[in-house]
Design a protein around this motif. Structure first.
Motif, PDB file in Angstrom:
ATOM      1  N   GLN A 125      81.202  55.909  93.889  1.00  0.00           N
ATOM      2  CA  GLN A 125      79.807  56.565  93.985  1.00  0.00           C
ATOM      3  C   GLN A 125      79.682  57.698  92.986  1.00  0.00           C
ATOM      4  O   GLN A 125      78.995  57.888  92.279  1.00  0.00           O
ATOM      5  CB  GLN A 125      79.408  56.731  95.285  1.00  0.00           C
ATOM      6  CG  GLN A 125      78.032  57.143  95.191  1.00  0.00           C
ATOM      7  CD  GLN A 125      76.990  56.180  95.080  1.00  0.00           C
ATOM      8  OE1 GLN A 125      77.161  55.051  95.098  1.00  0.00           O
ATOM      9  NE2 GLN A 125      76.069  56.739  94.311  1.00  0.00           N
ATOM     10  N   GLU A 127      81.556  58.444  90.146  1.00  0.00           N
ATOM     11  CA  GLU A 127      81.516  57.996  88.901  1.00  0.00           C
ATOM     12  C   GLU A 127      80.087  57.344  88.535  1.00  0.00           C
ATOM     13  O   GLU A 127      79.802  57.766  87.718  1.00  0.00           O
ATOM     14  CB  GLU A 127      82.449  56.864  88.801  1.00  0.00           C
ATOM     15  CG  GLU A 127      82.613  56.488  87.388  1.00  0.00           C
ATOM     16  CD  GLU A 127      83.441  55.260  86.862  1.00  0.00           C
ATOM     17  OE1 GLU A 127      83.091  54.464  86.243  1.00  0.00           O
ATOM     18  OE2 GLU A 127      84.526  55.456  87.398  1.00  0.00           O
ATOM     19  N   ILE A 128      79.468  56.686  89.584  1.00  0.00           N
ATOM     20  CA  ILE A 128      78.220  56.333  89.251  1.00  0.00           C
ATOM     21  C   ILE A 128      77.228  57.337  89.196  1.00  0.00           C
ATOM     22  O   ILE A 128      76.307  57.494  87.972  1.00  0.00           O
ATOM     23  CB  ILE A 128      77.406  55.342  90.373  1.00  0.00           C
ATOM     24  CG1 ILE A 128      78.439  53.892  90.004  1.00  0.00           C
ATOM     25  CG2 ILE A 128      76.178  55.228  90.167  1.00  0.00           C
ATOM     26  CD1 ILE A 128      77.999  52.960  91.616  1.00  0.00           C
ATOM     27  N   GLU A 129      77.322  58.293  89.989  1.00  0.00           N
ATOM     28  CA  GLU A 129      76.419  59.648  89.804  1.00  0.00           C
ATOM     29  C   GLU A 129      76.588  60.557  88.477  1.00  0.00           C
ATOM     30  O   GLU A 129      75.635  60.859  87.909  1.00  0.00           O
ATOM     31  CB  GLU A 129      76.570  60.461  91.171  1.00  0.00           C
ATOM     32  CG  GLU A 129      76.067  59.815  92.382  1.00  0.00           C
ATOM     33  CD  GLU A 129      76.400  60.559  93.647  1.00  0.00           C
ATOM     34  OE1 GLU A 129      77.076  61.843  93.606  1.00  0.00           O
ATOM     35  OE2 GLU A 129      76.259  60.090  94.622  1.00  0.00           O
ATOM     36  N   ARG A 131      77.875  59.087  85.732  1.00  0.00           N
ATOM     37  CA  ARG A 131      77.440  58.530  84.642  1.00  0.00           C
ATOM     38  C   ARG A 131      75.703  58.337  84.606  1.00  0.00           C
ATOM     39  O   ARG A 131      75.253  58.748  83.423  1.00  0.00           O
ATOM     40  CB  ARG A 131      77.677  56.778  84.824  1.00  0.00           C
ATOM     41  CG  ARG A 131      79.062  56.439  84.655  1.00  0.00           C
ATOM     42  CD  ARG A 131      79.128  55.077  85.111  1.00  0.00           C
ATOM     43  NE  ARG A 131      80.685  54.265  84.583  1.00  0.00           N
ATOM     44  CZ  ARG A 131      80.803  53.761  83.708  1.00  0.00           C
ATOM     45  NH1 ARG A 131      80.183  53.185  83.029  1.00  0.00           N
ATOM     46  NH2 ARG A 131      82.202  53.120  83.731  1.00  0.00           N
ATOM     47  N   ASN A 132      75.173  58.359  85.773  1.00  0.00           N
ATOM     48  CA  ASN A 132      73.652  58.615  85.628  1.00  0.00           C
ATOM     49  C   ASN A 132      73.187  59.864  85.448  1.00  0.00           C
ATOM     50  O   ASN A 132      72.067  60.088  84.795  1.00  0.00           O
ATOM     51  CB  ASN A 132      73.189  58.351  87.115  1.00  0.00           C
ATOM     52  CG  ASN A 132      73.367  56.746  87.453  1.00  0.00           C
ATOM     53  OD1 ASN A 132      73.380  56.058  86.610  1.00  0.00           O
ATOM     54  ND2 ASN A 132      73.181  56.391  88.738  1.00  0.00           N
TER      55      ASN A 132
END
Length: 164
Positions: A125, A127-129, A131-132
């Motif tokens: 999560q 990493e996703i944040e 990236r976003n």
């Protein structure tokens, strides 16, 4: 409130579990440090993450960030005592104020969640944040993961070593 609760938990847990702290005496790269443990140098590989290599974009920034966060400081380790194929202890680094160095690097966009060796959903999560939000290496349109970078360098070396 959550941060205070965590710090209280950490304080109580460490007092009962006799958490040891170790001095960070060296930074090898973004995800590898040296600690002074029982009077001897011990290399620790940060669990759950893979930072860019030194010559890779953001490799120096990852090393600089971990240096600022923990060089010369006392840290505790969170791990199961496992070692990697190079004999390095694999663990999360925790600062006395409760900051998890491994997670901080991922949040800052200076490390990938190393999914090959970690199924931890929190790291996924984070990493996703990152990236976003396009922070750190996620600013690049096509960032190259460290494992692919190492593979490409190994292939280049093999090609260059072939005698004609």
């Amino acid at each position: 409130m959550m941060k205070k609760s965590f710090l209280l938990f950490l304080l109580i847990f460490c007092s009962f579990a006799f958490c040891q702290t170790y001095k960070v005496i060296g930074i090898k790269d973004g995800d590898t440090v040296s600690l002074l443990m029982d009077g001897k140098e011990q290399t620790v590989r940060l669990a759950h993450i893979d930072c860019p290599e030194k010559k890779q974009p953001y490799g120096t920034k990852a090393k600089d960030m971990i240096s600022v966060l923990c060089f010369g400081k006392m840290v505790s380790l969170k791990g199961d005592g496992k070692r990697d194929r190079n004999g390095r202890l694999i663990a999360e680094l925790l600062l006395p104020n409760g900051i998890n160095v491994n997670k901080t690097l991922v949040k800052a966009g200076l490390a990938w969640h190393f999914k090959k060796y970690s199924k931890d959903e929190i790291y996924a999560q984070l990493e996703i944040e990152a990236r976003n939000k396009k922070v750190g290496l996620w600013k690049d349109k096509t960032p190259v993961s460290p494992w692919n970078w190492r593979k490409m360098k190994k292939e280049e070396k093999a090609i260059n070593s072939v005698a004609f």
